[in-house]
Design an enzyme around this catalytic site. Structure first.
Site, PDB file in Angstrom:
ATOM      1  N   HIS A  76       1.096  28.515 -65.981  1.00 11.59           N
ATOM      2  CA  HIS A  76       1.403  28.237 -67.394  1.00 11.59           C
ATOM      3  C   HIS A  76       2.614  29.036 -67.879  1.00 11.59           C
ATOM      4  O   HIS A  76       2.780  29.257 -69.073  1.00 11.59           O
ATOM      5  CB  HIS A  76       0.178  28.489 -68.272  1.00 11.59           C
ATOM      6  CG  HIS A  76      -0.941  27.521 -67.990  1.00 11.59           C
ATOM      7  ND1 HIS A  76      -2.238  27.710 -68.409  1.00 11.59           N
ATOM      8  CD2 HIS A  76      -0.936  26.329 -67.326  1.00 11.59           C
ATOM      9  CE1 HIS A  76      -2.987  26.682 -68.000  1.00 11.59           C
ATOM     10  NE2 HIS A  76      -2.224  25.851 -67.338  1.00 11.59           N
TER      11      HIS A  76
ATOM     12  N   CYS B  21      19.776  23.934 -70.916  1.00  9.69           N
ATOM     13  CA  CYS B  21      20.169  23.969 -69.493  1.00  9.69           C
ATOM     14  C   CYS B  21      19.126  24.671 -68.615  1.00  9.69           C
ATOM     15  O   CYS B  21      19.315  24.751 -67.408  1.00  9.69           O
ATOM     16  CB  CYS B  21      21.533  24.641 -69.327  1.00  9.69           C
ATOM     17  SG  CYS B  21      21.521  26.431 -69.560  1.00  9.69           S
TER      18      CYS B  21
ATOM     19  N   GLY C 210     -12.370  34.990 -64.368  1.00 13.23           N
ATOM     20  CA  GLY C 210     -12.105  34.896 -65.810  1.00 13.23           C
ATOM     21  C   GLY C 210     -11.496  33.603 -66.277  1.00 13.23           C
ATOM     22  O   GLY C 210     -10.586  33.623 -67.102  1.00 13.23           O
ATOM     23  N   THR C 211     -11.994  32.487 -65.781  1.00 15.65           N
ATOM     24  CA  THR C 211     -11.521  31.206 -66.313  1.00 15.65           C
ATOM     25  C   THR C 211     -12.683  30.259 -66.546  1.00 15.65           C
ATOM     26  O   THR C 211     -13.599  30.189 -65.717  1.00 15.65           O
ATOM     27  CB  THR C 211     -10.462  30.545 -65.400  1.00 15.65           C
ATOM     28  OG1 THR C 211     -10.090  29.278 -65.967  1.00 15.65           O
ATOM     29  CG2 THR C 211     -10.935  30.343 -63.966  1.00 15.65           C
TER      30      THR C 211
END
Ligand code: OAD
Length: 257
Positions: free
Chosen positions: A119, A130, A204-205
């Site tokens: 992310h 650019c 931790g997700t």
């Protein structure tokens, strides 16, 4: 814990797949759950490019105060025992790398080297035109966000944001918002790392955000074991070989001791 330790002992190319929970003990609230960020602010407004654009145009003061709050939390944070345990495991030659959904840079600060940030990364800004990389330091970024204090117009915010040294375009934090594509180089690195790992350590997700969660599921589908460390069961729990519930900063150092 015994079963997890045995899996760890058998593995030689461990990969850590991390989310907001690993940084909770560094004082950064997670996104979901009791004190989650998305309970306090709307994801559609603060987590999407069109929401932020609309805030800038219609309620710049609210955007400025949100950015100041986030900067206070994210930029002063220090790595905790879990980040350090992951870095130690890599240093000991047991862990091949980290695939993280976090943008806080704490794996890097803890000493991890082979890190893929699905992310993006708060510190690494990019030119919106650019795509040139513009790296900030934590203190530099903090000073930049502090210049938004008291802003009431879009121009007061925009005038503080650095322009690209190459093409003059506006720069922005290199973080992925909902509706945006994941950075190709980070995805390619993560896919390659995960394809060769023989144990996945999920830490931790909640495992609810795609495509990130599917990166973990792919490893399990290939037959590699998964150890999950979370506060409570989540969407990846049914894929885990072993789940350990509790604070990563306590469990992880104990697991790898
Ligand atoms: P979540 O907030 O969805 O989940 C946090 C997880 O951490 C939960 O499973 C908790 O049980 C666990 N947890 C909390 N404290 C913990 C602790 N001390 N030790 C171990 N586990 C703990 O966060 P993510 O899964 O990372 O994306 O969220 C995924 C994505 O959603 C984020 O990267 C972000 C967010 O919206 C974008 O912004 C694109």
């Amino acid at each position: 814990m015994d079963r997890a330790r045995a899996l760890l002992a058998d593995a030689s190319r461990i990969v850590a797949f991390t989310g907001a929970g690993i940084s909770a003990e560094s004082g950064i609230p997670t996104f979901r759950g009791k004190d989650g960020l998305w309970n306090d602010v709307e994801v559609e407004t603060f987590g999407t490019p069109w929401g932020i654009r609309a805030l800038l145009d219609n309620d710049p003061g609210r955007l400025a105060s949100h950015l100041l709050d986030r900067a206070d939390v994210l930029l002063d944070a220090q790595p905790n025992a879990a980040h350090k345990a992951i870095a130690d495991l890599e240093q000991a030659g047991r862990l091949a790398g980290v695939v993280t959904q976090n943008v806080d840079g704490l794996h890097r600060d803890a000493g991890s080297r082979n890190i893929f940030c699905l992310h993006g990364d708060l510190i690494n800004w990019r030119c919106v035109d650019c795509r040139q990389l513009h790296q900030h330091s934590r203190p530099g970024l903090k000073q930049l966000v502090q210049s938004f204090t008291g802003a009431t117009t879009a121009n007061e915010i925009l005038s503080q944001i650095p322009h690209c040294q190459v093409c003059g375009g506006l720069t922005r934090p290199g973080v992925v918002l909902f509706g945006e594509e994941l950075p190709t180089d980070q995805v390619e690195g993560a896919v390659d790392l995960l394809a060769r790992c023989d144990l996945l350590l999920v830490i931790g997700t909640s495992g609810v955000v795609e495509p990130a969660a599917s990166f973990a599921r792919t490893v399990v589908r290939r037959g590699a074991p998964m150890i999950e460390l979370n506060m409570e069961p989540g969407d990846l729990t049914s894929s885990a070989t072993v789940s350990l519930f509790g604070a990563a900063g306590n469990i992880l150092p104990e697991l790898i001791a």
